[in-house]
Design an enzyme around this catalytic site. Structure first.
Site, PDB file in Angstrom:
ATOM      1  N   HIS A  96      -0.986 -10.481  11.782  1.00  0.00           N
ATOM      2  CA  HIS A  96      -0.366 -10.064  11.613  1.00  0.00           C
ATOM      3  C   HIS A  96      -0.041  -8.857  12.714  1.00  0.00           C
ATOM      4  O   HIS A  96      -0.222  -8.584  13.645  1.00  0.00           O
ATOM      5  CB  HIS A  96      -1.626  -8.759  10.774  1.00  0.00           C
ATOM      6  CG  HIS A  96      -1.322  -7.400  10.941  1.00  0.00           C
ATOM      7  ND1 HIS A  96      -0.417  -6.627   9.671  1.00  0.00           N
ATOM      8  CD2 HIS A  96      -2.128  -6.342  10.897  1.00  0.00           C
ATOM      9  CE1 HIS A  96      -0.509  -5.529   9.966  1.00  0.00           C
ATOM     10  NE2 HIS A  96      -1.659  -5.255  10.254  1.00  0.00           N
ATOM     11  N   CYS A 120      -2.924  -4.119   4.658  1.00  0.00           N
ATOM     12  CA  CYS A 120      -2.080  -5.069   4.861  1.00  0.00           C
ATOM     13  C   CYS A 120      -1.633  -6.319   4.676  1.00  0.00           C
ATOM     14  O   CYS A 120      -1.578  -6.847   5.236  1.00  0.00           O
ATOM     15  CB  CYS A 120      -1.876  -4.904   6.572  1.00  0.00           C
ATOM     16  SG  CYS A 120      -1.278  -3.024   7.196  1.00  0.00           S
ATOM     17  N   GLU A 131       0.680  -1.321   0.265  1.00  0.00           N
ATOM     18  CA  GLU A 131      -0.034  -0.056  -0.070  1.00  0.00           C
ATOM     19  C   GLU A 131       0.913   1.373  -0.022  1.00  0.00           C
ATOM     20  O   GLU A 131       0.756   1.891  -0.223  1.00  0.00           O
ATOM     21  CB  GLU A 131      -1.337  -0.072   1.265  1.00  0.00           C
ATOM     22  CG  GLU A 131      -0.151  -0.435   2.478  1.00  0.00           C
ATOM     23  CD  GLU A 131      -1.371   0.127   3.120  1.00  0.00           C
ATOM     24  OE1 GLU A 131      -2.190   0.683   3.732  1.00  0.00           O
ATOM     25  OE2 GLU A 131      -1.611  -1.300   4.258  1.00  0.00           O
TER      26      GLU A 131
HETATM   27  N1  COA Z   1       3.430   1.766  30.437  1.00  0.00           N
HETATM   28  C1  COA Z   1       2.714   0.373  30.300  1.00  0.00           C
HETATM   29  N2  COA Z   1       1.700   0.569  29.514  1.00  0.00           N
HETATM   30  C2  COA Z   1       0.811   1.691  28.778  1.00  0.00           C
HETATM   31  C3  COA Z   1       1.871   3.079  29.661  1.00  0.00           C
HETATM   32  C4  COA Z   1       2.638   3.751  30.561  1.00  0.00           C
HETATM   33  N3  COA Z   1       3.150   4.101  30.906  1.00  0.00           N
HETATM   34  N4  COA Z   1       0.510   4.292  28.647  1.00  0.00           N
HETATM   35  C5  COA Z   1      -0.166   3.253  27.855  1.00  0.00           C
HETATM   36  N5  COA Z   1       0.217   2.063  27.979  1.00  0.00           N
HETATM   37  C6  COA Z   1      -0.393   0.938  27.173  1.00  0.00           C
HETATM   38  C7  COA Z   1      -2.227   1.319  26.814  1.00  0.00           C
HETATM   39  O1  COA Z   1      -2.558   0.395  28.208  1.00  0.00           O
HETATM   40  C8  COA Z   1      -2.121   0.239  25.886  1.00  0.00           C
HETATM   41  O2  COA Z   1      -2.167  -1.218  26.559  1.00  0.00           O
HETATM   42  P1  COA Z   1      -3.791  -1.657  26.323  1.00  0.00           P
HETATM   43  O3  COA Z   1      -4.245  -1.725  24.083  1.00  0.00           O
HETATM   44  O4  COA Z   1      -3.214  -2.741  26.061  1.00  0.00           O
HETATM   45  O5  COA Z   1      -4.991  -1.345  26.903  1.00  0.00           O
HETATM   46  C9  COA Z   1      -1.257   0.601  25.341  1.00  0.00           C
HETATM   47  O6  COA Z   1      -0.299   1.298  25.684  1.00  0.00           O
HETATM   48  C10 COA Z   1      -1.767   1.840  24.036  1.00  0.00           C
HETATM   49  O7  COA Z   1      -1.939   3.432  24.418  1.00  0.00           O
HETATM   50  P2  COA Z   1      -3.431   4.068  24.062  1.00  0.00           P
HETATM   51  O8  COA Z   1      -3.820   5.656  25.263  1.00  0.00           O
HETATM   52  O9  COA Z   1      -4.634   3.409  23.535  1.00  0.00           O
HETATM   53  O10 COA Z   1      -2.242   4.639  22.987  1.00  0.00           O
HETATM   54  P3  COA Z   1      -2.917   5.670  21.615  1.00  0.00           P
HETATM   55  O11 COA Z   1      -4.452   6.361  22.509  1.00  0.00           O
HETATM   56  O12 COA Z   1      -1.334   6.703  21.862  1.00  0.00           O
HETATM   57  O13 COA Z   1      -2.875   4.526  20.295  1.00  0.00           O
HETATM   58  C11 COA Z   1      -2.489   3.559  17.972  1.00  0.00           C
HETATM   59  C12 COA Z   1      -2.546   3.537  20.113  1.00  0.00           C
HETATM   60  C13 COA Z   1      -2.215   2.239  18.395  1.00  0.00           C
HETATM   61  C14 COA Z   1      -3.630   3.091  18.623  1.00  0.00           C
HETATM   62  C15 COA Z   1      -1.840   4.029  17.689  1.00  0.00           C
HETATM   63  O14 COA Z   1      -0.609   3.953  17.776  1.00  0.00           O
HETATM   64  C16 COA Z   1      -2.369   4.533  16.640  1.00  0.00           C
HETATM   65  O15 COA Z   1      -3.426   5.563  16.374  1.00  0.00           O
HETATM   66  N6  COA Z   1      -1.357   3.496  15.679  1.00  0.00           N
HETATM   67  C17 COA Z   1      -2.080   3.456  14.143  1.00  0.00           C
HETATM   68  C18 COA Z   1      -3.175   2.204  13.945  1.00  0.00           C
HETATM   69  C19 COA Z   1      -2.843   0.798  14.430  1.00  0.00           C
HETATM   70  O16 COA Z   1      -1.823   0.211  14.604  1.00  0.00           O
HETATM   71  N7  COA Z   1      -3.988   0.017  14.616  1.00  0.00           N
HETATM   72  C20 COA Z   1      -4.143  -1.303  14.374  1.00  0.00           C
HETATM   73  C21 COA Z   1      -4.979  -2.144  13.694  1.00  0.00           C
HETATM   74  S1  COA Z   1      -4.328  -2.450  11.795  1.00  0.00           S
END
Ligand code: COA
Length: 383
Positions: free
Chosen positions: A233, A111, A79
């Site tokens: 994935h 993906c 992609e």
């Molecule tokens: N210590 C340990 N873990 C921590 C932490 C800390 N200090 N702070 C946050 N976390 C954990 C959260 O609890 C969460 O864990 P969980 O998912 O098991 O609940 C994780 O870290 C991510 O935290 P979150 O607040 O959800 O992160 P975010 O709002 O920044 O979003 C994504 C994370 C992945 C959604 C974001 O990076 C994103 O949009 N990525 C692109 C899309 C993607 O990869 N999608 C995947 C499916 S294809």
């Protein structure tokens, strides 16, 4: 007749960013990236390299002169195309000196593209058992500096040679697939970066996995004990773990621990590279093969997910002496020999783009298949 993966290799660029440095620069607790997302390093690519570079480098490591005569088809799942019309596969076909009477094309579904390519390769070899298909899953995952997705970036390519009587893994022809028209992640024409609802994409990923898993149990009369390992994935390594844990209620504690140990082996490379989009599942597969001690005859389950969304669960069986066909030491060396970037270097490299004014420009990246010139919007690659 067995059909499957005869050879597999991957390539990542020579640069990476440490996730602790990214966390510090973004005033975030590093544990969020290392533990919360499960990422330690992220591969960074210079503007003089693209999916052609990544894919050609990955494939060049495994193809013999004999393979290049037997390959009838080159399919690139991606992609991250640089062209809406011409495929990266045609350029890679030339760079690798593959015999000219071949089909070369690209496949796209977020993906999931690499899996579509792999399944198509299987079907072609089933009809033409003496021929071989080169499948490349290559992507550059970019969400933008300071974006929510920034810690889930990365890049790289996985190349697989699909043949009859494969030396590594054979398909079991048990695919279960699922399509759902949703907008969790998409990149309309004109956008450099995807539009993404990250938390929604997490949920659809998990829902898609449990759906195809349940369907797989029904259609193929299986349960978790039939699989030596389940691979996923890996947009970031915590993602697949969340999906795996979604089916824990149906397993004993010992069974959960067994699959979690294999999962840890499968994410070793991705923790150091980050997101390869469509190559992520196959980097996970390579990591599992290199780092675990699975026996010939054992079955590996693979879950492929492409936002938008298409998912597939299928399995492959390990061949006798498959370890002899792996390139473990070269893979370790590739990851160990990379250069760490500072935040300033990362941000500069991330933001650099090739000129698009049609002019002629030369570049001095001497690495394999890097772009050495652009002229009239044609990219010229080292060979
Ligand atoms: N210590 C340990 N873990 C921590 C932490 C800390 N200090 N702070 C946050 N976390 C954990 C959260 O609890 C969460 O864990 P969980 O998912 O098991 O609940 C994780 O870290 C991510 O935290 P979150 O607040 O959800 O992160 P975010 O709002 O920044 O979003 C994504 C994370 C992945 C959604 C974001 O990076 C994103 O949009 N990525 C692109 C899309 C993607 O990869 N999608 C995947 C499916 S294809």
């Amino acid at each position: 007749m067995n059909i499957g993966i005869d050879k597999i290799s991957f390539h990542v660029p020579n640069y990476y960013l440490d996730m602790t440095d990214l966390a510090n620069a973004r005033e975030t607790d590093p544990n969020k990236f290392h533990i919360g997302l499960g990422q330690d390093q992220m591969a960074i690519i210079p503007a003089t390299q693209d999916i052609v570079t990544l894919g050609a480098c990955a494939a060049a490591k495994i193809l013999t002169t004999e393979d290049k005569q037997a390959i009838d088809m080159v399919i690139v799942g991606t992609e991250s195309s640089t062209d809406f019309s011409k495929s990266a596969a045609v350029i890679i076909h030339r760079l690798l000196d593959i015999q000219p009477f071949a089909r070369s094309f690209e496949v796209k579904q977020a993906c999931y593209g690499g899996t579509a390519a792999l399944q198509q390769a299987h079907d072609y070899v089933a009809l033409h058992p003496e021929r071989k298909v080169l499948v490349i899953a290559a992507d550059i995952a970019k969400y933008g500096l300071n974006s929510g997705g920034e810690p889930t970036q990365g890049c790289g390519a996985v190349a697989m040679l699909v043949t009859k009587d494969p030396h590594i893994l054979a398909f079991n022809n048990d695919s279960v697939f699922y399509s759902e028209d949703v907008y969790d992640f998409w990149r309309p024409a004109g956008h450099d970066y995807p539009l993404v609802d990250g938390h929604m994409s997490n949920q659809i990923y998990i829902d898609s996995f449990t759906r195809v898993w349940e369907q797989n149990k029904k259609v193929n009369q299986t349960d978790s004990t039939d699989y030596a390992a389940l691979t996923f994935h890996l947009p970031y390594t915590k993602m697949g773990r969340k999906a795996l844990r979604a089916i824990y209620p149906e397993m004993s504690e010992a069974e959960q621990q067994r699959l979690e140990a294999r999962y840890d082996e499968a994410i070793s490379y991705s923790r150091q590279v980050g997101n390869l989009y469509t190559g992520s599942l196959y980097l996970g597969l390579a990591s599992l093969l290199d780092n675990s001690d699975l026996a010939a005859g054992e079955k590996i389950g693979l879950f492929s997910y492409g936002s938008g969304a298409v998912s597939e669960f299928f399995s492959m069986t390990l061949m006798e002496d498959y370890k002899k066909s792996l390139t473990v030491e070269a893979n370790y060396a590739l990851l160990a020999d990379r250069q760490a970037l500072s935040i300033a270097e990362y941000e500069k490299m991330f933001s650099e783009k090739l000129p698009t004014d049609g002019g002629t420009y030369s570049f001095s990246d001497s690495s394999d298949f890097a772009i050495n010139k652009i002229s009239e919007d044609i990219r010229y690659y080292n060979k």
